[in-house]
Enzyme design. Structure first.
Site, PDB file in Angstrom:
ATOM      1  N   ARG A  19     -13.859  -7.935   1.112  1.00  0.00           N
ATOM      2  CA  ARG A  19     -12.839  -7.800   2.164  1.00  0.00           C
ATOM      3  C   ARG A  19     -12.321  -6.359   2.198  1.00  0.00           C
ATOM      4  NH1 ARG A  19      -7.165  -6.113   2.435  1.00  0.00           N
ATOM      5  NH2 ARG A  19      -6.244  -7.162   4.206  1.00  0.00           N
ATOM      6  N   ASP A  75      -6.871  -2.658   6.307  1.00  0.00           N
ATOM      7  CA  ASP A  75      -6.637  -1.570   7.254  1.00  0.00           C
ATOM      8  C   ASP A  75      -6.588  -0.198   6.592  1.00  0.00           C
ATOM      9  OD1 ASP A  75      -4.307  -2.493   5.923  1.00  0.00           O
ATOM     10  OD2 ASP A  75      -3.036  -1.399   7.320  1.00  0.00           O
ATOM     11  N   THR A 104       0.847  -1.196   0.000  1.00  0.00           N
ATOM     12  CA  THR A 104       0.000   0.000   0.000  1.00  0.00           C
ATOM     13  C   THR A 104       0.876   1.236   0.000  1.00  0.00           C
ATOM     14  OG1 THR A 104      -1.706  -1.123   1.245  1.00  0.00           O
ATOM     15  CG2 THR A 104      -1.581   1.263   1.550  1.00  0.00           C
ATOM     16  N   GLY A 126      -3.390  -6.316   6.572  1.00  0.00           N
ATOM     17  CA  GLY A 126      -4.257  -5.335   7.216  1.00  0.00           C
ATOM     18  C   GLY A 126      -5.031  -5.868   8.402  1.00  0.00           C
TER      19      GLY A 126
END
Ligand code: ASP
Length: 344
Positions: A230, A233, A202, A256
């Site tokens: 899904r 985080d 990310t 996450g």
């Protein structure tokens, strides 16, 4: 009540960690110790061009919020980055679903999760923050809001990512890998990993502007081939990103679920509030994950990145291989190897 023991411990940590990291070239780099100088930091090697876009805003005296939005839009639009935005790996059903959030110096925040068909989810997240009374929009509602506000509907699934998904379908084994480390920045080409595994990474970005204000952004296509629906985080305020303008900001990358379980970025900021320097705060948040699930932690990557109000920065990860990019007045292309619990 003032706790002298805690204060002394935090002061000692400050001295030991003060924004110091090891560069790829082995040089020691230090974050700003005094005064306010703008700085932007972000996760992974694709953070380098993202930081450079953010820096244009900061160097012109702009707001950290604008800087982080402009910065993360770079990997969002880059199809070679298959873990963020356009060209991201799809979910198990072949749908590219994006998670993003943003937070400003006033504690305002906005977020979208599981949103399809929009090139720049970070800008939608900002619009949620600025134009609605809400913090988070998900799925079709987020898409509807984006379309109603002038965002264009695009196909985010590139032929490369579709091919990877079809290949993955042959085994359909969900096994996130730890990093895609050792990838040099000029070779951001799609990379197939051994054993038919695909990467997740990310971009989390934190910036301090010339006025001394902090903001952050976080955006991802999440885990490759995740279950449809899904959410990781990255769009969760407090997990993938948290900014408190009195103290600092933090962001995360990696699996996450473990970050959400430990409200990771909020934890890092709260530790900085107690006096922990950025790297020490990130380390303590990583240790929390490791202590709770030592066996799981051996198999996964989670990395935290933090920036405090003074412009000091630091990172810490479970596994080796977590790099972060730094851009300030001195350097616009620094890539730092974050320290980690497991070193081999
Ligand atoms: N944190 C992201 C997620 O769980 C993935 C990553 O950063 O590697 O969706």
């Amino acid at each position: 009540m003032f706790d002298r023991r805690k204060f002394l411990k935090a002061s000692a940590l400050s001295a030991a960690f003060a924004g110091v990291g090891q560069t790829k070239a082995g040089n020691i780099v230090a974050g700003m110790a005094n005064g306010i100088e703008p700085v932007v930091i972000s996760t992974w090697d694709f953070g380098i061009p993202a930081n450079q876009a953010a820096w244009k805003v900061l160097a012109a005296g702009g707001r950290a919020l604008d800087a982080v939005e402009q910065g993360v839009r770079v990997p969002e639009a880059d199809p070679k980055v298959q873990t963020v935005g356009y060209g991201g790996f799809p979910d198990r059903d072949g749908r590219v679903t994006l998670d993003s959030c943003i937070m400003d110096e006033f504690g305002n925040c906005g977020s979208v999760a599981g949103m399809e068909h929009i090139m720049h989810p970070i800008s939608v997240a900002r619009m949620v923050m600025e134009k609605t009374p809400h913090v988070m929009l998900v799925g079709d509602g987020a898409l509807q809001f984006a379309l109603e506000n002038g965002f264009e509907k695009v196909n985010l699934l590139t032929p490369e990512s579709e091919k990877a998904w079809k290949e993955w379908l042959k085994t359909a084994k969900y096994s996130p890998v730890m990093n895609i480390e050792n990838r040099s920045y000029d070779k951001l080409a799609p990379k197939k990993l051994p054993g038919n595994q695909y990467n997740h990474d990310t971009i989390g970005m934190l910036a301090l502007d010339a006025k001394g204000n902090l903001s952050g952004a976080c955006t991802t296509s999440g885990m490759a081939f995740k279950l449809h629906g899904r959410v990781g985080d990255s769009p969760i305020i407090g997990a993938g990103l948290y900014v408190d303008n009195e103290v600092g900001g933090a962001t995360s990358t990696g699996v996450g679920e473990e970050v959400i379980r430990n409200v990771g970025s909020f934890l890092v900021v709260e530790l900085m509030r107690q006096g922990y320097p950025p790297e020490a705060a990130c380390k303590e948040a990583v240790m929390r994950i490791i202590r709770k699930k030592p066996e799981t932690a051996k198999q996964i990557q989670v990395g935290f990145l933090a920036l405090n109000k003074k412009g000091e920065y630091g990172a810490y990860a479970i596994q080796k291989g977590f790099s972060y990019a730094v851009c300030n007045k001195q350097r616009n292309d620094l890539l730092v190897d974050g320290k980690s619990y497991y070193n081999s």
